[in-house]
Scaffold this motif. Structure first.
Motif, short mmCIF file in Angstrom:
data_model
loop_
_atom_site.label_atom_id
_atom_site.label_comp_id
_atom_site.label_asym_id
_atom_site.label_seq_id
_atom_site.Cartn_x
_atom_site.Cartn_y
_atom_site.Cartn_z
N ASP A 331 -10.19 76.84 24.04
CA ASP A 331 -10.45 75.43 23.71
C ASP A 331 -9.24 74.69 23.16
O ASP A 331 -9.33 73.51 22.85
CB ASP A 331 -11.60 75.34 22.71
CG ASP A 331 -12.96 75.45 23.38
OD1 ASP A 331 -13.01 75.46 24.62
OD2 ASP A 331 -13.98 75.54 22.65
N ASP A 332 -8.11 75.37 23.01
CA ASP A 332 -6.92 74.71 22.49
C ASP A 332 -6.09 74.09 23.60
O ASP A 332 -4.89 73.87 23.44
CB ASP A 332 -6.07 75.67 21.65
CG ASP A 332 -5.55 76.83 22.48
OD1 ASP A 332 -5.98 76.99 23.64
OD2 ASP A 332 -4.71 77.58 21.96
N LYS A 333 -6.73 73.83 24.76
CA LYS A 333 -6.10 73.15 25.90
C LYS A 333 -4.95 73.95 26.48
O LYS A 333 -3.92 73.41 26.88
CB LYS A 333 -5.60 71.76 25.50
CG LYS A 333 -6.69 70.84 24.95
CD LYS A 333 -6.14 69.49 24.59
CE LYS A 333 -7.25 68.59 24.06
NZ LYS A 333 -6.75 67.24 23.70
N MET A 334 -5.17 75.27 26.56
CA MET A 334 -4.11 76.12 27.07
C MET A 334 -4.67 77.31 27.85
O MET A 334 -5.68 77.89 27.45
CB MET A 334 -3.24 76.62 25.92
CG MET A 334 -1.87 77.12 26.35
SD MET A 334 -0.88 77.62 24.92
CE MET A 334 -0.75 76.06 24.04
N VAL A 335 -4.01 77.63 28.96
CA VAL A 335 -4.26 78.87 29.69
C VAL A 335 -3.12 79.82 29.36
O VAL A 335 -1.95 79.44 29.38
CB VAL A 335 -4.30 78.61 31.21
CG1 VAL A 335 -4.45 79.92 31.97
CG2 VAL A 335 -5.44 77.67 31.57
#
Length: 421
Positions: A331-335
Protein backbone atom coordinates in the motif's frame (compact mmCIF):
# COMPACT_ATOMS: atom_id res chain seq x y z
CA UNK A 1 9.06 5.28 9.31
CA UNK A 2 11.05 4.19 6.26
CA UNK A 3 10.41 1.76 3.42
CA UNK A 4 13.93 0.32 3.40
CA UNK A 5 16.54 -0.77 5.97
CA UNK A 6 18.79 2.10 7.21
CA UNK A 7 21.87 0.66 5.47
CA UNK A 8 20.13 0.80 2.05
CA UNK A 9 20.28 3.95 -0.04
CA UNK A 10 16.90 4.18 -1.77
CA UNK A 11 18.37 6.26 -4.61
CA UNK A 12 20.73 3.44 -5.53
CA UNK A 13 17.98 0.84 -5.99
CA UNK A 14 17.32 0.11 -9.65
CA UNK A 15 14.00 1.36 -11.06
CA UNK A 16 12.16 -1.22 -13.13
CA UNK A 17 11.63 -0.47 -16.79
CA UNK A 18 7.98 -0.04 -17.79
CA UNK A 19 6.93 -2.45 -20.54
CA UNK A 20 3.37 -1.25 -21.04
CA UNK A 21 -0.06 -0.77 -19.55
CA UNK A 22 -3.60 -1.84 -20.36
CA UNK A 23 -6.04 0.83 -19.24
CA UNK A 24 -9.63 -0.11 -18.48
CA UNK A 25 -12.34 1.80 -20.36
CA UNK A 26 -14.19 4.54 -18.48
CA UNK A 27 -16.84 3.07 -16.22
CA UNK A 28 -20.50 3.84 -17.02
CA UNK A 29 -21.69 6.88 -15.07
CA UNK A 30 -18.18 7.01 -13.58
CA UNK A 31 -19.03 4.26 -11.12
CA UNK A 32 -16.30 3.76 -8.54
CA UNK A 33 -17.51 0.52 -6.94
CA UNK A 34 -16.88 -2.70 -8.85
CA UNK A 35 -14.01 -1.41 -11.01
CA UNK A 36 -11.29 -3.22 -9.07
CA UNK A 37 -8.88 -5.55 -10.82
CA UNK A 38 -8.62 -8.22 -8.17
CA UNK A 39 -6.71 -10.75 -10.20
CA UNK A 40 -4.36 -11.17 -13.18
CA UNK A 41 -3.20 -14.45 -14.73
CA UNK A 42 -0.97 -15.82 -17.47
CA UNK A 43 -1.79 -19.06 -19.29
CA UNK A 44 0.63 -21.91 -18.47
CA UNK A 45 1.84 -22.01 -22.08
CA UNK A 46 2.20 -18.22 -22.25
CA UNK A 47 -0.44 -17.88 -24.97
CA UNK A 48 -2.89 -15.66 -23.09
CA UNK A 49 -3.05 -12.98 -20.44
CA UNK A 50 -6.28 -12.39 -18.51
CA UNK A 51 -7.45 -9.87 -15.96
CA UNK A 52 -10.67 -8.89 -14.21
CA UNK A 53 -11.46 -5.57 -15.81
CA UNK A 54 -14.13 -4.63 -13.29
CA UNK A 55 -17.94 -4.59 -13.64
CA UNK A 56 -18.17 -8.38 -14.16
CA UNK A 57 -15.96 -8.52 -17.27
CA UNK A 58 -12.79 -10.49 -17.93
CA UNK A 59 -10.44 -9.48 -20.75
CA UNK A 60 -8.41 -12.15 -22.55
CA UNK A 61 -5.57 -11.02 -24.82
CA UNK A 62 -2.99 -13.05 -26.78
CA UNK A 63 0.17 -12.34 -24.81
CA UNK A 64 2.64 -12.34 -27.72
CA UNK A 65 0.46 -9.88 -29.63
CA UNK A 66 0.14 -7.70 -26.53
CA UNK A 67 3.93 -7.47 -26.19
CA UNK A 68 4.25 -6.71 -29.89
CA UNK A 69 1.72 -3.87 -29.59
CA UNK A 70 3.68 -2.36 -26.70
CA UNK A 71 6.80 -2.29 -28.86
CA UNK A 72 5.03 -0.87 -31.91
CA UNK A 73 2.74 1.70 -30.32
CA UNK A 74 4.43 2.62 -27.05
CA UNK A 75 3.51 1.55 -23.56
CA UNK A 76 -0.13 2.64 -23.39
CA UNK A 77 -2.92 0.48 -24.73
CA UNK A 78 -6.47 1.52 -23.88
CA UNK A 79 -8.69 -1.53 -24.07
CA UNK A 80 -11.41 -1.35 -26.66
CA UNK A 81 -14.83 -2.05 -25.25
CA UNK A 82 -16.06 -2.95 -28.74
CA UNK A 83 -13.65 -5.90 -28.93
CA UNK A 84 -15.07 -9.27 -29.76
CA UNK A 85 -17.55 -10.42 -27.12
CA UNK A 86 -18.03 -14.15 -26.98
CA UNK A 87 -20.80 -16.11 -25.37
CA UNK A 88 -22.25 -19.61 -25.65
CA UNK A 89 -24.33 -18.52 -28.61
CA UNK A 90 -21.69 -16.92 -30.83
CA UNK A 91 -18.52 -18.93 -30.18
CA UNK A 92 -16.67 -19.99 -33.30
CA UNK A 93 -15.20 -23.46 -33.12
CA UNK A 94 -13.33 -22.98 -36.39
CA UNK A 95 -10.89 -20.57 -34.74
CA UNK A 96 -10.31 -22.75 -31.70
CA UNK A 97 -6.53 -22.80 -31.51
CA UNK A 98 -5.84 -19.35 -32.89
CA UNK A 99 -5.39 -16.88 -30.00
CA UNK A 100 -7.89 -14.06 -30.23
CA UNK A 101 -8.79 -11.14 -28.00
CA UNK A 102 -12.01 -11.74 -26.05
CA UNK A 103 -14.15 -9.97 -23.50
CA UNK A 104 -16.21 -12.36 -21.37
CA UNK A 105 -19.23 -11.20 -19.39
CA UNK A 106 -19.26 -13.32 -16.24
CA UNK A 107 -22.56 -11.99 -14.87
CA UNK A 108 -21.15 -10.76 -11.55
CA UNK A 109 -18.06 -9.09 -10.09
CA UNK A 110 -14.98 -11.26 -10.74
CA UNK A 111 -12.67 -11.81 -7.76
CA UNK A 112 -10.43 -14.59 -9.01
CA UNK A 113 -9.04 -16.15 -12.19
CA UNK A 114 -7.06 -19.27 -13.00
CA UNK A 115 -5.93 -20.96 -16.20
CA UNK A 116 -5.94 -24.74 -16.43
CA UNK A 117 -4.61 -27.05 -19.13
CA UNK A 118 -5.38 -30.71 -19.62
CA UNK A 119 -3.12 -33.72 -19.87
CA UNK A 120 -5.16 -36.68 -21.21
CA UNK A 121 -3.04 -39.22 -19.29
CA UNK A 122 -4.31 -37.70 -16.05
CA UNK A 123 -7.67 -39.38 -15.57
CA UNK A 124 -10.50 -38.33 -13.31
CA UNK A 125 -10.16 -39.54 -9.74
CA UNK A 126 -13.83 -40.60 -9.93
CA UNK A 127 -13.20 -44.10 -11.36
CA UNK A 128 -16.85 -45.22 -11.20
CA UNK A 129 -18.07 -42.70 -13.78
CA UNK A 130 -17.93 -44.15 -17.31
CA UNK A 131 -19.58 -41.26 -19.15
CA UNK A 132 -18.62 -37.62 -19.00
CA UNK A 133 -20.20 -34.61 -20.63
CA UNK A 134 -16.81 -33.15 -21.59
CA UNK A 135 -13.74 -34.84 -23.04
CA UNK A 136 -10.73 -32.63 -22.52
CA UNK A 137 -8.02 -32.97 -25.13
CA UNK A 138 -4.29 -32.27 -25.10
CA UNK A 139 -4.79 -28.74 -26.47
CA UNK A 140 -7.55 -27.75 -24.07
CA UNK A 141 -7.10 -24.45 -22.23
CA UNK A 142 -9.65 -23.44 -19.61
CA UNK A 143 -10.28 -20.28 -17.63
CA UNK A 144 -11.96 -20.46 -14.23
CA UNK A 145 -13.60 -17.31 -12.86
CA UNK A 146 -14.62 -16.91 -9.21
CA UNK A 147 -17.53 -14.56 -8.65
CA UNK A 148 -19.04 -12.33 -6.02
CA UNK A 149 -22.12 -14.55 -5.71
CA UNK A 150 -20.11 -17.65 -4.83
CA UNK A 151 -20.30 -19.24 -8.27
CA UNK A 152 -17.38 -20.50 -10.35
CA UNK A 153 -17.68 -20.42 -14.14
CA UNK A 154 -15.42 -22.47 -16.41
CA UNK A 155 -14.78 -21.17 -19.93
CA UNK A 156 -13.10 -22.56 -23.04
CA UNK A 157 -10.38 -19.95 -23.67
CA UNK A 158 -10.20 -20.51 -27.44
CA UNK A 159 -13.95 -20.29 -28.14
CA UNK A 160 -15.26 -18.29 -25.20
CA UNK A 161 -17.87 -20.98 -24.55
CA UNK A 162 -19.20 -21.44 -21.02
CA UNK A 163 -18.56 -25.08 -20.12
CA UNK A 164 -19.45 -25.44 -16.44
CA UNK A 165 -21.17 -23.47 -13.71
CA UNK A 166 -20.00 -24.67 -10.29
CA UNK A 167 -22.38 -23.78 -7.47
CA UNK A 168 -21.64 -24.59 -3.84
CA UNK A 169 -19.89 -21.69 -2.12
CA UNK A 170 -22.13 -19.31 -0.17
CA UNK A 171 -19.81 -16.29 -0.25
CA UNK A 172 -17.28 -14.57 -2.54
CA UNK A 173 -14.85 -16.93 -4.29
CA UNK A 174 -11.66 -15.09 -3.43
CA UNK A 175 -9.09 -17.28 -5.19
CA UNK A 176 -8.75 -20.21 -7.58
CA UNK A 177 -5.85 -22.50 -8.44
CA UNK A 178 -5.48 -25.49 -10.77
CA UNK A 179 -3.24 -28.43 -9.96
CA UNK A 180 -0.11 -28.01 -12.16
CA UNK A 181 -0.09 -31.70 -13.15
CA UNK A 182 -2.77 -31.31 -15.85
CA UNK A 183 -5.38 -33.29 -13.93
CA UNK A 184 -7.81 -30.33 -14.04
CA UNK A 185 -8.28 -30.50 -10.29
CA UNK A 186 -9.41 -27.03 -9.22
CA UNK A 187 -9.34 -25.62 -5.68
CA UNK A 188 -11.40 -22.59 -4.69
CA UNK A 189 -10.96 -20.37 -1.62
CA UNK A 190 -13.94 -18.45 -0.29
CA UNK A 191 -15.12 -16.01 2.31
CA UNK A 192 -17.42 -18.80 3.54
CA UNK A 193 -14.31 -20.08 5.41
CA UNK A 194 -13.87 -23.18 3.23
CA UNK A 195 -11.77 -24.52 0.38
CA UNK A 196 -13.47 -26.77 -2.15
CA UNK A 197 -11.85 -29.29 -4.47
CA UNK A 198 -13.42 -29.79 -7.91
CA UNK A 199 -12.67 -32.43 -10.58
CA UNK A 200 -13.34 -30.83 -13.96
CA UNK A 201 -12.66 -34.12 -15.77
CA UNK A 202 -15.64 -35.47 -13.82
CA UNK A 203 -17.87 -32.69 -15.16
CA UNK A 204 -16.99 -30.38 -12.27
CA UNK A 205 -17.88 -32.79 -9.47
CA UNK A 206 -16.99 -31.36 -6.04
CA UNK A 207 -14.71 -33.95 -4.47
CA UNK A 208 -13.92 -32.50 -1.06
CA UNK A 209 -14.48 -29.58 1.32
CA UNK A 210 -11.39 -28.54 3.30
CA UNK A 211 -12.34 -27.01 6.65
CA UNK A 212 -10.10 -25.47 9.28
CA UNK A 213 -10.13 -21.73 8.64
CA UNK A 214 -12.04 -19.77 11.27
CA UNK A 215 -12.45 -16.74 9.02
CA UNK A 216 -12.24 -15.64 5.38
CA UNK A 217 -9.89 -17.59 3.11
CA UNK A 218 -8.02 -15.12 0.90
CA UNK A 219 -5.74 -17.21 -1.28
CA UNK A 220 -4.52 -20.70 -2.12
CA UNK A 221 -1.67 -22.19 -4.16
CA UNK A 222 -0.57 -25.66 -5.24
CA UNK A 223 3.00 -26.89 -4.90
CA UNK A 224 4.62 -27.61 -8.30
CA UNK A 225 4.16 -31.38 -7.91
CA UNK A 226 0.47 -30.90 -6.93
CA UNK A 227 0.95 -32.88 -3.69
CA UNK A 228 0.59 -29.93 -1.32
CA UNK A 229 -1.74 -26.94 -1.06
CA UNK A 230 -1.20 -23.75 0.91
CA UNK A 231 -4.19 -21.68 2.00
CA UNK A 232 -4.05 -18.32 3.77
CA UNK A 233 -6.66 -16.13 5.35
CA UNK A 234 -7.81 -13.75 8.03
CA UNK A 235 -6.70 -14.14 11.65
CA UNK A 236 -3.04 -14.84 10.69
CA UNK A 237 -3.94 -18.20 9.12
CA UNK A 238 -1.43 -20.14 6.99
CA UNK A 239 -2.39 -23.81 6.46
CA UNK A 240 -0.68 -26.60 4.50
CA UNK A 241 -2.76 -29.49 3.15
CA UNK A 242 -1.90 -32.96 1.86
CA UNK A 243 -3.74 -33.14 -1.48
CA UNK A 244 -3.53 -36.92 -1.76
CA UNK A 245 -5.33 -37.49 1.53
CA UNK A 246 -7.08 -34.09 1.81
CA UNK A 247 -5.82 -33.64 5.36
CA UNK A 248 -4.08 -30.73 7.05
CA UNK A 249 -0.32 -31.13 7.37
CA UNK A 250 0.41 -28.17 9.64
CA UNK A 251 -0.40 -24.59 10.49
CA UNK A 252 2.44 -22.08 10.05
CA UNK A 253 2.79 -19.53 12.85
CA UNK A 254 4.51 -16.16 12.52
CA UNK A 255 2.34 -13.47 10.94
CA UNK A 256 0.62 -10.80 13.07
CA UNK A 257 -2.27 -9.84 10.77
CA UNK A 258 -4.43 -11.26 7.97
CA UNK A 259 -2.45 -13.24 5.39
CA UNK A 260 -3.71 -12.44 1.91
CA UNK A 261 -1.46 -14.11 -0.68
CA UNK A 262 0.83 -17.12 -1.09
CA UNK A 263 2.99 -18.75 -3.76
CA UNK A 264 5.40 -21.69 -4.01
CA UNK A 265 8.82 -21.52 -5.59
CA UNK A 266 9.24 -23.47 -8.87
CA UNK A 267 11.02 -26.33 -7.11
CA UNK A 268 8.50 -26.49 -4.25
CA UNK A 269 11.21 -25.99 -1.61
CA UNK A 270 10.05 -22.49 -0.59
CA UNK A 271 6.72 -20.85 0.18
CA UNK A 272 6.11 -17.08 0.15
CA UNK A 273 3.25 -15.50 2.13
CA UNK A 274 2.17 -11.85 2.17
CA UNK A 275 0.37 -10.22 5.07
CA UNK A 276 -1.15 -6.95 6.19
CA UNK A 277 1.51 -7.01 8.95
CA UNK A 278 3.93 -5.33 6.45
CA UNK A 279 5.92 -8.53 5.89
CA UNK A 280 6.52 -11.24 3.34
CA UNK A 281 7.82 -14.47 4.87
CA UNK A 282 9.73 -17.15 2.99
CA UNK A 283 9.06 -20.53 4.61
CA UNK A 284 10.34 -24.05 4.29
CA UNK A 285 6.95 -25.75 3.80
CA UNK A 286 8.38 -29.14 4.73
CA UNK A 287 9.50 -28.04 8.21
CA UNK A 288 7.46 -24.89 8.89
CA UNK A 289 10.59 -22.81 9.50
CA UNK A 290 10.84 -19.14 8.44
CA UNK A 291 13.94 -18.79 6.25
CA UNK A 292 13.67 -15.12 5.23
CA UNK A 293 11.69 -12.01 6.11
CA UNK A 294 11.07 -9.23 3.58
CA UNK A 295 10.04 -6.13 5.52
CA UNK A 296 8.16 -3.19 3.99
CA UNK A 297 8.42 -0.84 6.98
CA UNK A 298 11.45 0.17 9.07
CA UNK A 299 12.13 -0.01 11.89
CA UNK A 300 10.08 -3.23 11.92
CA UNK A 301 6.71 -2.58 13.58
CA UNK A 302 5.75 -4.14 16.88
CA UNK A 303 3.16 -6.95 16.75
CA UNK A 304 0.43 -4.58 17.95
CA UNK A 305 1.18 -1.95 15.30
CA UNK A 306 1.71 -4.60 12.61
CA UNK A 307 -1.70 -6.06 13.44
CA UNK A 308 -3.52 -2.78 12.75
CA UNK A 309 -3.79 -0.07 10.09
CA UNK A 310 -0.09 0.48 9.38
CA UNK A 311 -0.21 1.96 5.82
CA UNK A 312 2.09 -0.81 4.54
CA UNK A 313 -0.35 -3.66 3.97
CA UNK A 314 1.22 -6.14 1.56
CA UNK A 315 -1.43 -7.07 -1.00
CA UNK A 316 0.23 -9.66 -3.21
CA UNK A 317 3.31 -11.82 -3.63
CA UNK A 318 4.58 -13.90 -6.56
CA UNK A 319 7.57 -16.19 -7.16
CA UNK A 320 9.49 -15.82 -10.40
CA UNK A 321 10.10 -18.92 -12.49
CA UNK A 322 13.85 -18.61 -12.05
CA UNK A 323 13.42 -19.46 -8.36
CA UNK A 324 15.65 -16.51 -7.44
CA UNK A 325 13.26 -13.55 -7.36
CA UNK A 326 10.05 -12.64 -5.54
CA UNK A 327 7.75 -9.71 -6.28
CA UNK A 328 5.57 -7.99 -3.68
CA UNK A 329 3.00 -5.23 -3.91
CA UNK A 330 2.14 -3.00 -0.95
CA UNK A 331 0.00 0.00 0.00
CA UNK A 332 2.99 2.36 0.01
CA UNK A 333 2.60 2.80 -3.79
CA UNK A 334 5.51 0.57 -4.62
CA UNK A 335 6.23 -2.77 -6.28
CA UNK A 336 9.35 -4.49 -4.97
CA UNK A 337 11.53 -7.19 -6.53
CA UNK A 338 13.53 -9.27 -4.04
CA UNK A 339 16.27 -11.87 -4.30
CA UNK A 340 15.81 -14.87 -2.05
CA UNK A 341 19.26 -14.30 -0.53
CA UNK A 342 18.90 -10.53 0.16
CA UNK A 343 16.69 -8.81 2.77
CA UNK A 344 16.22 -5.63 0.72
CA UNK A 345 14.71 -5.04 -2.75
CA UNK A 346 17.00 -5.25 -5.77
CA UNK A 347 14.54 -3.37 -7.96
CA UNK A 348 11.41 -1.23 -7.39
CA UNK A 349 8.62 0.35 -9.44
CA UNK A 350 5.96 2.96 -8.58
CA UNK A 351 2.31 1.83 -8.47
CA UNK A 352 -0.69 3.46 -6.81
CA UNK A 353 -3.66 1.44 -5.56
CA UNK A 354 -2.20 -1.93 -6.54
CA UNK A 355 -4.12 -5.09 -5.68
CA UNK A 356 -2.48 -8.10 -7.36
CA UNK A 357 0.60 -9.19 -9.31
CA UNK A 358 1.87 -12.16 -11.30
CA UNK A 359 4.97 -13.09 -13.30
CA UNK A 360 4.69 -14.02 -16.96
CA UNK A 361 5.28 -17.66 -17.84
CA UNK A 362 8.91 -17.04 -18.79
CA UNK A 363 9.47 -14.72 -15.80
CA UNK A 364 10.54 -11.74 -17.92
CA UNK A 365 7.54 -9.51 -17.13
CA UNK A 366 5.53 -8.69 -14.01
CA UNK A 367 1.87 -7.70 -14.36
CA UNK A 368 0.05 -5.77 -11.61
CA UNK A 369 -3.64 -4.91 -11.36
CA UNK A 370 -5.11 -1.81 -9.70
CA UNK A 371 -8.29 -0.44 -8.16
CA UNK A 372 -9.43 1.16 -11.42
CA UNK A 373 -9.36 -2.06 -13.46
CA UNK A 374 -6.08 -1.36 -15.28
CA UNK A 375 -2.91 -3.45 -15.59
CA UNK A 376 0.73 -2.29 -15.60
CA UNK A 377 3.75 -4.27 -16.80
CA UNK A 378 7.46 -4.06 -15.89
CA UNK A 379 10.62 -5.81 -16.97
CA UNK A 380 11.84 -8.05 -14.17
CA UNK A 381 15.41 -8.32 -12.86
CA UNK A 382 17.47 -10.37 -15.30
CA UNK A 383 20.13 -12.66 -13.93
CA UNK A 384 21.63 -15.86 -15.26
CA UNK A 385 21.15 -18.47 -12.51
CA UNK A 386 24.32 -20.09 -11.30
CA UNK A 387 24.98 -23.75 -12.02
CA UNK A 388 24.79 -24.38 -8.25
CA UNK A 389 21.30 -22.88 -8.06
CA UNK A 390 20.08 -24.88 -11.08
CA UNK A 391 21.42 -28.07 -9.50
CA UNK A 392 19.76 -27.15 -6.20
CA UNK A 393 16.41 -26.65 -7.91
CA UNK A 394 16.73 -29.98 -9.72
CA UNK A 395 17.41 -31.78 -6.45
CA UNK A 396 14.68 -29.98 -4.50
CA UNK A 397 12.04 -30.78 -7.12
CA UNK A 398 12.27 -34.42 -6.08
CA UNK A 399 13.55 -34.28 -2.49
CA UNK A 400 11.84 -32.67 0.52
CA UNK A 401 13.92 -31.07 3.27
CA UNK A 402 13.86 -34.17 5.46
CA UNK A 403 15.48 -36.29 2.75
CA UNK A 404 18.00 -33.59 1.88
CA UNK A 405 19.18 -33.43 5.49
CA UNK A 406 19.99 -37.15 5.38
CA UNK A 407 22.33 -36.82 2.40
CA UNK A 408 25.99 -37.75 3.15
CA UNK A 409 27.38 -34.36 2.10
CA UNK A 410 29.20 -31.56 3.99
CA UNK A 411 27.12 -29.31 6.25
CA UNK A 412 27.72 -26.27 4.03
CA UNK A 413 26.22 -28.12 1.09
CA UNK A 414 23.24 -29.15 3.21
CA UNK A 415 22.69 -25.52 4.19
CA UNK A 416 22.79 -24.45 0.57
CA UNK A 417 20.38 -27.18 -0.54
CA UNK A 418 18.04 -26.23 2.33
CA UNK A 419 18.12 -22.53 1.30
CA UNK A 420 19.73 -21.58 4.60
CA UNK A 421 22.70 -19.74 3.03
Amino acid sequence: MASFPPRVNEKEIVRSRTIGELLAPAAPFDKKCGRENWTVAFAPDGSYFAWSQGHRTVKLVPWSQCLKNFLLHGTKNITNSSSLRLSRQNSDGGQKNKPREHIIDCGDIVWSLAFGSSVPEKQSRCVNIEWHRFRFGQDQLLLATGLNNGRIKIWDVYTGKLLLNLVDHTEVVRDLTFAPDGSLILVSASRDKTLRVWDLKDDGNMMKVLRGHQNWVYSCAFSPDSSMLCSVGASKAVFLWNMDKYTMIRKLEGHHHDVVACDFSPDGALLATASYDTRVYIWDPHTGAILMEFGHLFPPPTPIFAGGANDRWVRSVSFSHDGLHVASLADDKMVRFWRIDEDYPVQVAPLSNGLCCAFSTDGSVLAAGTHDGSVYFWATPRQVPSLQHLCRMSIRRVMPTQEVQELPVPSKVLEFLSYRV
